[in-house]
Design a protein around this motif. Structure first.
Motif, PDB file in Angstrom:
ATOM      1  N   ASP A  11     -15.375  -1.693  -2.753  1.00 54.60           N
ATOM      2  CA  ASP A  11     -14.189  -1.542  -2.314  1.00 54.60           C
ATOM      3  C   ASP A  11     -13.374  -2.583  -3.072  1.00 54.60           C
ATOM      4  O   ASP A  11     -13.581  -3.784  -3.395  1.00 54.60           O
ATOM      5  CB  ASP A  11     -14.022  -1.841  -0.713  1.00 54.60           C
ATOM      6  CG  ASP A  11     -12.761  -1.763  -0.359  1.00 54.60           C
ATOM      7  OD1 ASP A  11     -11.846  -1.858  -1.135  1.00 54.60           O
ATOM      8  OD2 ASP A  11     -12.550  -1.961   0.883  1.00 54.60           O
ATOM      9  N   ALA A  12     -12.406  -1.906  -3.941  1.00 51.26           N
ATOM     10  CA  ALA A  12     -11.714  -2.765  -4.838  1.00 51.26           C
ATOM     11  C   ALA A  12     -10.884  -3.879  -4.434  1.00 51.26           C
ATOM     12  O   ALA A  12     -10.570  -4.986  -5.050  1.00 51.26           O
ATOM     13  CB  ALA A  12     -10.606  -1.877  -5.543  1.00 51.26           C
ATOM     14  N   HIS A  13     -10.904  -3.781  -2.917  1.00 48.20           N
ATOM     15  CA  HIS A  13      -9.916  -4.701  -2.095  1.00 48.20           C
ATOM     16  C   HIS A  13     -10.764  -6.262  -2.290  1.00 48.20           C
ATOM     17  O   HIS A  13     -10.365  -7.281  -2.104  1.00 48.20           O
ATOM     18  CB  HIS A  13      -9.588  -4.598  -0.858  1.00 48.20           C
ATOM     19  CG  HIS A  13      -8.621  -3.550  -0.834  1.00 48.20           C
ATOM     20  ND1 HIS A  13      -9.151  -2.097  -0.451  1.00 48.20           N
ATOM     21  CD2 HIS A  13      -7.246  -3.307  -0.913  1.00 48.20           C
ATOM     22  CE1 HIS A  13      -8.073  -1.561  -0.430  1.00 48.20           C
ATOM     23  NE2 HIS A  13      -6.982  -1.795  -0.880  1.00 48.20           N
ATOM     24  N   LYS A  63      -4.085  -7.193  -3.007  1.00 44.97           N
ATOM     25  CA  LYS A  63      -5.404  -7.447  -2.999  1.00 44.97           C
ATOM     26  C   LYS A  63      -6.435  -7.324  -4.024  1.00 44.97           C
ATOM     27  O   LYS A  63      -7.298  -8.006  -4.518  1.00 44.97           O
ATOM     28  CB  LYS A  63      -6.224  -6.858  -1.596  1.00 44.97           C
ATOM     29  CG  LYS A  63      -5.456  -7.481  -0.225  1.00 44.97           C
ATOM     30  CD  LYS A  63      -6.154  -6.815   0.857  1.00 44.97           C
ATOM     31  CE  LYS A  63      -5.606  -7.624   2.249  1.00 44.97           C
ATOM     32  NZ  LYS A  63      -6.250  -7.089   3.336  1.00 44.97           N
ATOM     33  N   VAL A  64      -6.250  -5.950  -4.719  1.00 43.05           N
ATOM     34  CA  VAL A  64      -6.993  -5.440  -5.647  1.00 43.05           C
ATOM     35  C   VAL A  64      -6.631  -6.245  -6.858  1.00 43.05           C
ATOM     36  O   VAL A  64      -7.436  -6.515  -7.659  1.00 43.05           O
ATOM     37  CB  VAL A  64      -6.557  -3.986  -5.825  1.00 43.05           C
ATOM     38  CG1 VAL A  64      -7.253  -3.507  -7.132  1.00 43.05           C
ATOM     39  CG2 VAL A  64      -6.783  -3.219  -4.905  1.00 43.05           C
ATOM     40  N   LEU A 123      -4.198   2.310  -7.692  1.00 37.24           N
ATOM     41  CA  LEU A 123      -3.619   1.245  -7.174  1.00 37.24           C
ATOM     42  C   LEU A 123      -2.605   2.048  -6.032  1.00 37.24           C
ATOM     43  O   LEU A 123      -2.272   1.207  -5.144  1.00 37.24           O
ATOM     44  CB  LEU A 123      -2.591   0.607  -7.813  1.00 37.24           C
ATOM     45  CG  LEU A 123      -3.275  -0.835  -8.727  1.00 37.24           C
ATOM     46  CD1 LEU A 123      -2.343  -1.706  -9.452  1.00 37.24           C
ATOM     47  CD2 LEU A 123      -4.069  -1.606  -7.892  1.00 37.24           C
ATOM     48  N   ASN A 166       0.836  -1.038   0.007  1.00 32.96           N
ATOM     49  CA  ASN A 166       0.049  -0.092   0.004  1.00 32.96           C
ATOM     50  C   ASN A 166       0.923   1.031  -0.029  1.00 32.96           C
ATOM     51  O   ASN A 166       1.429   1.580   1.223  1.00 32.96           O
ATOM     52  CB  ASN A 166      -1.055   0.016   1.096  1.00 32.96           C
ATOM     53  CG  ASN A 166      -1.785   1.179   1.239  1.00 32.96           C
ATOM     54  OD1 ASN A 166      -1.756   2.069   0.559  1.00 32.96           O
ATOM     55  ND2 ASN A 166      -2.931   0.850   1.968  1.00 32.96           N
ATOM     56  N   ILE A 196      -8.448  -0.164 -13.832  1.00 34.44           N
ATOM     57  CA  ILE A 196      -8.222   0.817 -12.678  1.00 34.44           C
ATOM     58  C   ILE A 196      -7.298   1.848 -12.959  1.00 34.44           C
ATOM     59  O   ILE A 196      -5.867   1.577 -13.483  1.00 34.44           O
ATOM     60  CB  ILE A 196      -8.160   0.082 -11.439  1.00 34.44           C
ATOM     61  CG1 ILE A 196      -7.943   0.964 -10.169  1.00 34.44           C
ATOM     62  CG2 ILE A 196      -6.455  -0.869 -11.702  1.00 34.44           C
ATOM     63  CD1 ILE A 196      -7.801   0.381  -8.891  1.00 34.44           C
ATOM     64  N   ARG A 216      -2.246  -3.004  -3.217  1.00 33.00           N
ATOM     65  CA  ARG A 216      -2.284  -3.572  -4.611  1.00 33.00           C
ATOM     66  C   ARG A 216      -2.564  -5.064  -5.003  1.00 33.00           C
ATOM     67  O   ARG A 216      -2.967  -5.315  -5.898  1.00 33.00           O
ATOM     68  CB  ARG A 216      -1.381  -2.996  -5.380  1.00 33.00           C
ATOM     69  CG  ARG A 216       0.156  -3.272  -5.212  1.00 33.00           C
ATOM     70  CD  ARG A 216       1.066  -2.491  -6.100  1.00 33.00           C
ATOM     71  NE  ARG A 216       2.317  -2.706  -5.850  1.00 33.00           N
ATOM     72  CZ  ARG A 216       3.224  -2.081  -4.706  1.00 33.00           C
ATOM     73  NH1 ARG A 216       2.718  -1.086  -4.111  1.00 33.00           N
ATOM     74  NH2 ARG A 216       4.362  -2.223  -4.617  1.00 33.00           N
ATOM     75  N   CYS A 276      -4.029   1.868  -2.861  1.00 27.39           N
ATOM     76  CA  CYS A 276      -4.805   0.488  -2.224  1.00 27.39           C
ATOM     77  C   CYS A 276      -3.664  -0.474  -1.962  1.00 27.39           C
ATOM     78  O   CYS A 276      -2.268  -0.081  -2.090  1.00 27.39           O
ATOM     79  CB  CYS A 276      -5.438  -0.116  -3.621  1.00 27.39           C
ATOM     80  SG  CYS A 276      -6.810   1.012  -3.968  1.00 27.39           S
ATOM     81  N   GLU A 291      -8.395  -9.545  -6.581  1.00 24.10           N
ATOM     82  CA  GLU A 291      -9.732  -9.576  -6.856  1.00 24.10           C
ATOM     83  C   GLU A 291      -9.930  -9.584  -8.535  1.00 24.10           C
ATOM     84  O   GLU A 291     -11.036  -9.925  -8.727  1.00 24.10           O
ATOM     85  CB  GLU A 291     -10.279  -8.352  -5.823  1.00 24.10           C
ATOM     86  CG  GLU A 291     -11.628  -8.342  -5.970  1.00 24.10           C
ATOM     87  CD  GLU A 291     -12.525  -9.503  -5.135  1.00 24.10           C
ATOM     88  OE1 GLU A 291     -13.457  -9.298  -4.924  1.00 24.10           O
ATOM     89  OE2 GLU A 291     -11.988 -10.427  -4.896  1.00 24.10           O
ATOM     90  N   GLY A 297     -12.615  -0.017 -11.734  1.00 25.45           N
ATOM     91  CA  GLY A 297     -12.276   0.044 -10.088  1.00 25.45           C
ATOM     92  C   GLY A 297     -11.793   1.541  -9.866  1.00 25.45           C
ATOM     93  O   GLY A 297     -11.080   2.180 -10.948  1.00 25.45           O
TER      94      GLY A 297
END
Length: 247
Positions: A117-119, A145-146, A138, A11, A134, A143, A141, A149, A64
């Protein structure tokens, strides 16, 4: 399981979406901030993203961290969308989504605005999206996790398009750019947000800590994507990554 240390590492801005509603607070001034920070060049970057999306065969697109809708509006303008095209414009900020929805009010495109939530997007089914995009999200976030997903919601063979910060070459020029941003961003951000320091602090930290395009490409590859490539824009201030979920 991802450790806390790894989460922090991935993050870049150290931004916690559930603890600071900063983007709700600056929604009305977000576009002004983007213009001021980039001298309006972000518009060129997002047009390029829209062009890449328009080249892909898709029916279901998920954008996202859509913000005020810059990318989806450009996609709708750049591509003749039929009734079988569906765009989901998602963001964690309801006020950002409200801005995006108002901007899209005159478009005939089939766009749904959803607070996600993009996560973690349990409302989006596995393997239900043809293209996930997106842009400049990032860096604020976790990233990993994003990206995980995005891989989950994409159909086999689906496309990933990411616009994000990168590093200018040569290194001395990148250091000069970061030095300039370190001086200019607090002043511009303070004026544009009426003194809301958190907005530009997150963005500035995200720019400083975000990996180079080649390193991000390696992360995308390690997540399980294939056909990973990128192009740098504006001397390498940003890069657009494209990748595919294995078929």
């Amino acid at each position: 399981m991802t450790t806390q240390r790894e989460d922090i590492t991935h993050n870049a801005a150290g931004f916690e979406t559930d603890q600071d509603a900063v983007f709700d607070r600056i929604a009305a001034r977000y576009d002004l901030l983007c213009d001021l920070f980039s001298f309006g060049i972000h518009r060129h970057w997002k047009r390029r993203v829209a062009q890449l999306i328009a080249r892909e065969p898709w029916r279901d697109l998920l954008d996202g961290a859509t913000g005020t809708g810059d990318v989806v509006l450009r996609v709708a303008a750049a591509q003749a969308l039929g009734r079988d095209h569906h765009i989901i414009a998602s963001d964690i900020s309801p006020k950002m989504l409200a801005m995006a929805s108002r901007r899209a009010s005159n478009l005939r495109a089939n766009i749904t605005f959803r607070q996600l939530d993009a996560h973690a997007m349990p409302a989006i089914a596995d393997a239900s999206i043809d293209l996930y995009s997106i842009s400049l999200g990032l860096k604020i976030c976790e990233r990993d996790k994003v990206l995980r997903e995005a891989l989950r919601v994409l159909r086999p063979g689906g496309r990933l398009v990411v616009l994000e910060a990168s590093h200018i070459a040569p290194a001395w020029l990148h250091r000069a750019y970061l030095h300039y941003m370190g001086m200019a961003m607090p002043i511009i951000g303070w004026l544009a947000t009426g003194g809301d320091a958190s907005a530009y602090q997150y963005l500035l930290k995200g720019i400083h800590q975000f990996p180079d395009a080649a390193d991000l490409a390696d992360e995308i590859r390690a997540m399980g994507f294939t056909e990973v490539s990128f192009e740098k824009l504006t001397l390498g201030i940003v890069a657009i990554h494209v990748a595919r979920k294995p078929a």
